[in-house]
Scaffold this active site. Structure first.
Site, PDB file in Angstrom:
ATOM      1  N   CYS A   1      -9.758   5.159   4.872  1.00  0.00           N
ATOM      2  CA  CYS A   1     -10.501   4.230   5.723  1.00  0.00           C
ATOM      3  C   CYS A   1     -11.797   5.109   6.365  1.00  0.00           C
ATOM      4  O   CYS A   1     -11.664   5.904   6.868  1.00  0.00           O
ATOM      5  CB  CYS A   1      -9.460   3.702   6.691  1.00  0.00           C
TER       6      CYS A   1
ATOM      7  N   ARG B   1     -10.571  -2.691  -3.052  1.00  0.00           N
ATOM      8  CA  ARG B   1     -11.085  -2.736  -1.527  1.00  0.00           C
ATOM      9  C   ARG B   1     -10.769  -1.368  -0.835  1.00  0.00           C
ATOM     10  O   ARG B   1     -11.731  -0.638  -0.745  1.00  0.00           O
ATOM     11  CB  ARG B   1     -10.203  -3.958  -0.992  1.00  0.00           C
TER      12      ARG B   1
ATOM     13  N   HIS C   1      -0.648   5.100   2.868  1.00  0.00           N
ATOM     14  CA  HIS C   1      -1.596   6.034   2.451  1.00  0.00           C
ATOM     15  C   HIS C   1      -0.724   7.544   2.085  1.00  0.00           C
ATOM     16  O   HIS C   1       0.436   7.408   2.891  1.00  0.00           O
ATOM     17  CB  HIS C   1      -2.709   6.305   3.558  1.00  0.00           C
TER      18      HIS C   1
ATOM     19  N   HIS D   1       2.278  -0.555   3.560  1.00  0.00           N
ATOM     20  CA  HIS D   1       0.885  -0.126   3.013  1.00  0.00           C
ATOM     21  C   HIS D   1       1.050   1.434   3.339  1.00  0.00           C
ATOM     22  O   HIS D   1       0.519   1.767   4.748  1.00  0.00           O
ATOM     23  CB  HIS D   1      -0.180  -0.950   3.827  1.00  0.00           C
TER      24      HIS D   1
END
Ligand code: HMG
Ligand code: MG
Length: 304
Positions: free
Chosen positions: A237, A13, A206, A204
């Protein structure tokens, strides 16, 4: 540090949503199968979002249906009731809603204010509870926003607490643009853990500024035990300019196993999964561990 650490693999995803060349459904299913074969037990496989917003996630219904035949837990993103209905039609048992701690990113990402997004999630969460579907809650931009800059810790705590109080079983704290450093991660986790149990907070991160592993280590020291990562370090994103991929699953597993935390993941199979996607995307994985092991085994995946 020897407790269990749970990985939520988000490569199919978060990893693939940002690719210029969309990866087709059959290849996404093969990627999920390879990740599960490598031993990953929780995988976020798609997103039921507007195809105009993120065309890369079209076909998530087919990907989810195929994934649900495999052993494990499979997550999908849903931004609203329309997404929830599509996810349920494909059999979703776990969905993730995503709010932002900053107004600028909320507007860019889901075209509404933070408060409006929460109003959209309320019926989703209520329906999920009635359907026995688990809901995970993301909070984005927890350590900085591409539009608003600094994000107050209190704004993160407020968004996280709201999602928690609505019934999310876990809150994933997203450093969407990868600007955080260990000190800030510690402060943030401590503040969030006053309202939400530490074991229900996920990290989470990055890796835009190369801090993700250090940040995870700091978070582990604080007691957090859930990590979102993407095979190969894929990701980004589309609505967070400049953001690069998630921390690489290989790198996280390598670090944790080096700390005697058994992860049950077959590194060679995981790297094979990563290499297959790298070949599709036409560039080598950014994961340092994948690069090192590929080099050692004489494999040239692709030159950058
Ligand atoms: P909008 O334009 O305000 O919504 O978009 P709308 O309700 O006015 O609908 C506009 C059109 O989209 C309509 O179609 C709807 O039917 C359709 P039209 O009449 O124009 O043909 N639509 C949908 N189609 C499919 N599935 C749906 C859906 N909803 C509406 N669920 C919306 C609002 C939220 C839909 C849109 O902005 C959107 O889909 N955004 C998604 C953005 C996204 O996926 N971003 C990446 C994921 S978040 C992330 O990566 C961060 C994270 O990793 C954590 C971190 O790193 O921090 C999670
Ligand atoms: Mg993300």
């Amino acid at each position: 540090m020897t407790d269990t650490v749970r990985i939520v693999e988000v490569g199919p995803r978060d990893g693939l949503q940002n690719e210029k060349t969309p990866v087709g459904v059959a290849d996404r299913i093969a990627f999920v199968e390879a990740l599960v074969a490598a031993g990953l037990t929780t995988v976020e496989v798609g997103a039921f979002v507007s195809p105009k917003a993120v065309p890369q996630m079209q076909g998530s219904g087919e990907v989810l249906r195929a994934s649900l035949k495999l052993p494990g837990e499979f997550h999908v993103l849903v931004p609203n009731e329309k997404g929830y209905e599509a996810a349920r039609a494909a059999g979703a048992k776990v969905v993730a809603v995503f709010a932002s701690a900053s107004e600028g990113f909320s507007r860019a990402n889901i075209n509404c204010s933070v408060a409006e997004s929460i109003e959209r999630f309320k019926p989703v969460i209520a329906r999920a509870q009635a359907d026995n579907v688990k809901v995970r809650g993301y909070v984005s931009c927890v350590l900085g926003c591409p539009f608003d800059g600094q994000v107050p810790v209190q704004a993160v705590v407020d968004a996280a607490t709201t999602l928690w109080d609505l019934g999310c079983y876990e809150i994933s704290l997203g450093d969407t643009i990868g600007v955080g450093t260990p000190k800030k991660v510690r402060e943030l986790l401590r503040a969030c853990a006053e309202a939400i149990p530490m074991q229900s907070l996920a990290m989470h991160f990055h890796d835009t500024y190369g801090q993700a592993l250090a940040n995870l280590y700091a978070g582990l020291e604080e007691g957090a035990r859930v990590i979102d990562s993407a095979a190969g370090g894929l990701g980004g994103c589309p609505y967070a300019p400049g953001a690069t991929g998630n921390v690489a699953t290989e790198d996280v597993i390598y670090m944790l196993e080096g700390m005697d935390v058994a992860m049950g993941v077959d590194m060679d199979k995981l790297i094979a999964a990563t290499n297959s996607v790298a070949a599709l995307l036409g560039r080598p994985p950014v994961s340092r561990v994948a690069s090192a092991i590929n080099a050692k085994s004489g494999k040239t995946v692709l030159r950058s």
